[in-house]
Scaffold this active site. Structure first.
Site, PDB file in Angstrom:
ATOM      1  N   GLU A   1      46.537  40.476  43.473  1.00 50.25           N
ATOM      2  CA  GLU A   1      45.157  40.850  43.818  1.00 50.25           C
ATOM      3  C   GLU A   1      45.194  41.924  44.905  1.00 50.25           C
ATOM      4  OE1 GLU A   1      42.246  38.691  43.090  1.00 50.25           O
ATOM      5  OE2 GLU A   1      43.272  36.966  42.200  1.00 50.25           O
TER       6      GLU A   1
ATOM      7  N   TYR B   1      51.330  46.550  37.441  1.00 53.70           N
ATOM      8  CA  TYR B   1      50.608  46.125  36.237  1.00 53.70           C
ATOM      9  C   TYR B   1      51.145  46.827  34.989  1.00 53.70           C
ATOM     10  CZ  TYR B   1      46.988  43.629  38.859  1.00 53.70           C
ATOM     11  OH  TYR B   1      46.302  42.736  39.641  1.00 53.70           O
TER      12      TYR B   1
ATOM     13  N   SER C   1      33.017  43.483  33.616  1.00 49.55           N
ATOM     14  CA  SER C   1      32.521  42.110  33.676  1.00 49.55           C
ATOM     15  C   SER C   1      31.761  41.914  34.969  1.00 49.55           C
ATOM     16  CB  SER C   1      33.688  41.125  33.646  1.00 49.55           C
ATOM     17  OG  SER C   1      34.544  41.451  32.601  1.00 49.55           O
ATOM     18  N   ASN C   2      32.431  42.298  36.034  1.00 51.39           N
ATOM     19  CA  ASN C   2      31.915  42.038  37.362  1.00 51.39           C
ATOM     20  C   ASN C   2      31.185  43.281  37.893  1.00 51.39           C
ATOM     21  OD1 ASN C   2      31.601  41.281  40.060  1.00 51.39           O
ATOM     22  ND2 ASN C   2      33.770  41.587  40.550  1.00 51.39           N
TER      23      ASN C   2
ATOM     24  N   ASN D   1      37.920  47.491  40.880  1.00 46.09           N
ATOM     25  CA  ASN D   1      36.819  46.815  41.581  1.00 46.09           C
ATOM     26  C   ASN D   1      36.998  46.866  43.095  1.00 46.09           C
ATOM     27  OD1 ASN D   1      38.751  44.880  42.095  1.00 46.09           O
ATOM     28  ND2 ASN D   1      37.989  43.420  40.599  1.00 46.09           N
TER      29      ASN D   1
END
Ligand SMILES: *[C@@H]1O[C@H](CO)[C@@H](O)[C@H](O)[C@H]1NC(C)=O
Ligand SMILES: *[C@@H]1O[C@H](CO)[C@@H](O)[C@H](O)[C@H]1NC(C)=O
Ligand SMILES: *[C@@H]1O[C@H](CO)[C@@H](O)[C@H](O)[C@H]1NC(C)=O
Ligand SMILES: *[C@@H]1O[C@H](CO)[C@@H](O)[C@H](O)[C@H]1NC(C)=O
Ligand SMILES: *[C@@H]1O[C@H](CO)[C@@H](O)[C@H](O)[C@H]1NC(C)=O
Ligand SMILES: *[C@@H]1O[C@H](CO)[C@@H](O)[C@H](O)[C@H]1NC(C)=O
Length: 358
Positions: free
Chosen positions: A133, A164, A192-193, A244
């Protein structure tokens, strides 16, 4: 008598005529030093591989990231990833024999799992803190001071760097990549967010004024099944690979999978351009920061959709590279074994939080 003096004479003659100059001696010494050094390195190397055959490296995953368990039966690292001498386990009763014990931060953060701080730790055992994260989202790490020996993250300064994705250099230029010819949308974004406070939402709103941006995902109530993701995105000239969180080196599957694997050109928003250039050719993406305004960016993108030659220049790098995506935790963990010997042997993170403040 005569014999002796003739011998001495000959010796003097040899010394005079055949004495090697100093440079030659130095050269000889240097070469023999290099030879013995490389032999030593070779021997070390042999011993290393020998050890990995007779002594497995055992990696204990204390709990599975995000609660999803995967099978560890059979020799997973060898069978699936060609890595020998590497045993991956999730059985906590093997805690005594584990060389590394890996703790995924997310479950610790939510108090779903706890660090076994009272566990007896064999002297050679090292504890690994794992998080993919963005550093801002790891929660309060100050409670973990003086507990971990190694860090595992996407960040290049981690002891174990787990990106990643990455580009693999082709052995020879390949012409097998063709730009998908089914492009009908100017840009796509799977989100999504969606939160208004995110910078990426403001950028989207501004782009959406000029461009035809197709939205997918939870926010748009158009969730794409796994099999449909890449074929759908391939129909777009550009993919909005907007992270994000803007955090140094935080570049996720939004770039590697959604954009690169789908065969579109990523428009990136996240860390600065130089972080992207560390992992991908400069002409493989378009960075939002490269433009004075979002309007200028939108005009540039529209211009490219009308100019096949300029647009295709963003695919030239594919002759030299293929895209490798990492998604399986087992693969990430097995990949520790080949670098095990290079990991620091004595290290303690006295202040883990400070370490993640890059
Ligand atoms: C390699 O192993 C051999 C035999 O166990 C040992 O004699 C030698 O010193 C080792 N070499 C290195 C570089 O560790
Ligand atoms: C391991 O090393 C020993 C000596 O250091 C050698 O005799 C043996 O053949 C090696 N084994 C393997 C599998 O390489
Ligand atoms: C190493 O691990 C493999 C796979 O689990 C196993 O088959 C082998 O017996 C192990 N070797 C040693 C020396 O423990
Ligand atoms: C650690 O391993 C020992 C020996 O197998 C076992 O008795 C103990 O329960 C393990 N600890 C935890 C916290 O699982
Ligand atoms: C994007 O623009 C279109 C057309 O102007 C509009 O209908 C749509 O609501 C916009 N999308 C969002 C999520 O604001
Ligand atoms: C690992 O960290 C602990 C502190 O929690 C320390 O006592 C131990 O010496 C470290 N071990 C290694 C191998 O670095």
């Amino acid at each position: 008598m005569l014999k002796g003096s003739s011998m001495r004479w000959r010796w003097r003659w040899i010394k005079k005529h055949l004495q090697p100059p100093k440079t030659l001696i130095i050269l000889f010494l240097t070469i023999s030093f290099i030879c013995s050094w490389s032999l030593m390195v070779d021997e070390q190397h042999l011993n290393g591989s020998n050890e990995s055959i007779t002594n497995n490296i055992t990696i204990l995953l204390w709990h599975w990231p995000y609660g999803t368990r995967y099978s560890l039966t059979g020799n997973v690292c060898l069978r699936d990833y060609g890595i020998s001498g590497c045993v991956l386990v999730d059985d906590r009763t093997l805690n005594e024999s584990a060389d590394l014990v890996v703790f995924h931060n997310f479950e610790l953060k939510l108090h779903r799992e706890h660090l076994p701080v009272d566990l007896h730790r064999p002297a050679k055992q090292r504890w690994v803190w794992l998080s993919l994260e963005a550093s801002e989202n790891n929660g309060d790490l100050s409670q973990y001071n003086n507990l971990f020996n190694l860090t595992m993250s996407y960040h290049p300064h981690a002891d174990i760097t787990v990106p990643y994705g990455k580009l693999l250099q082709r052995k020879k230029p390949g012409l097998d990549f063709v730009i998908p010819q089914n492009k009908i949308y100017e840009a796509c974004w799977v989100v999504s967010n969606y939160q208004k406070r995110h910078k990426r939402s403001a950028v989207f709103q501004e782009l959406n004024k000029t461009l035809d941006v197709q939205l997918y995902g939870f926010f748009a109530k158009k969730i794409l099944p796994k099999e449909a993701l890449l074929p759908t995105i391939s129909r777009c000239y550009f993919y909005l690979a907007f992270e994000n969180t803007n955090s140094p080196h935080y570049i996720t599957e939004k770039l590697w999978r959604n954009a690169f694997q789908a065969g579109t050109v990523p428009v990136v928003l996240g860390p600065p351009r130089r972080d992207y250039e560390d992992v991908a050719p400069s002409k493989s993406f378009i960075h939002v920061d490269d433009f004075k305004s979002i309007k200028a960016l939108a005009e540039y993108l529209r211009g490219l959709t009308k100019d096949p030659k300029k647009y295709s220049a963003y695919f030239t790098w594919r002759q030299d590279y293929t895209v490798k995506l990492y998604t399986d935790w087992r693969e990430r963990l097995c990949n520790i074994c080949p670098i095990f010997g290079q990991l620091p042997t004595q290290k303690v993170y006295e202040d883990l939080r400070a370490w993640t403040k890059w």
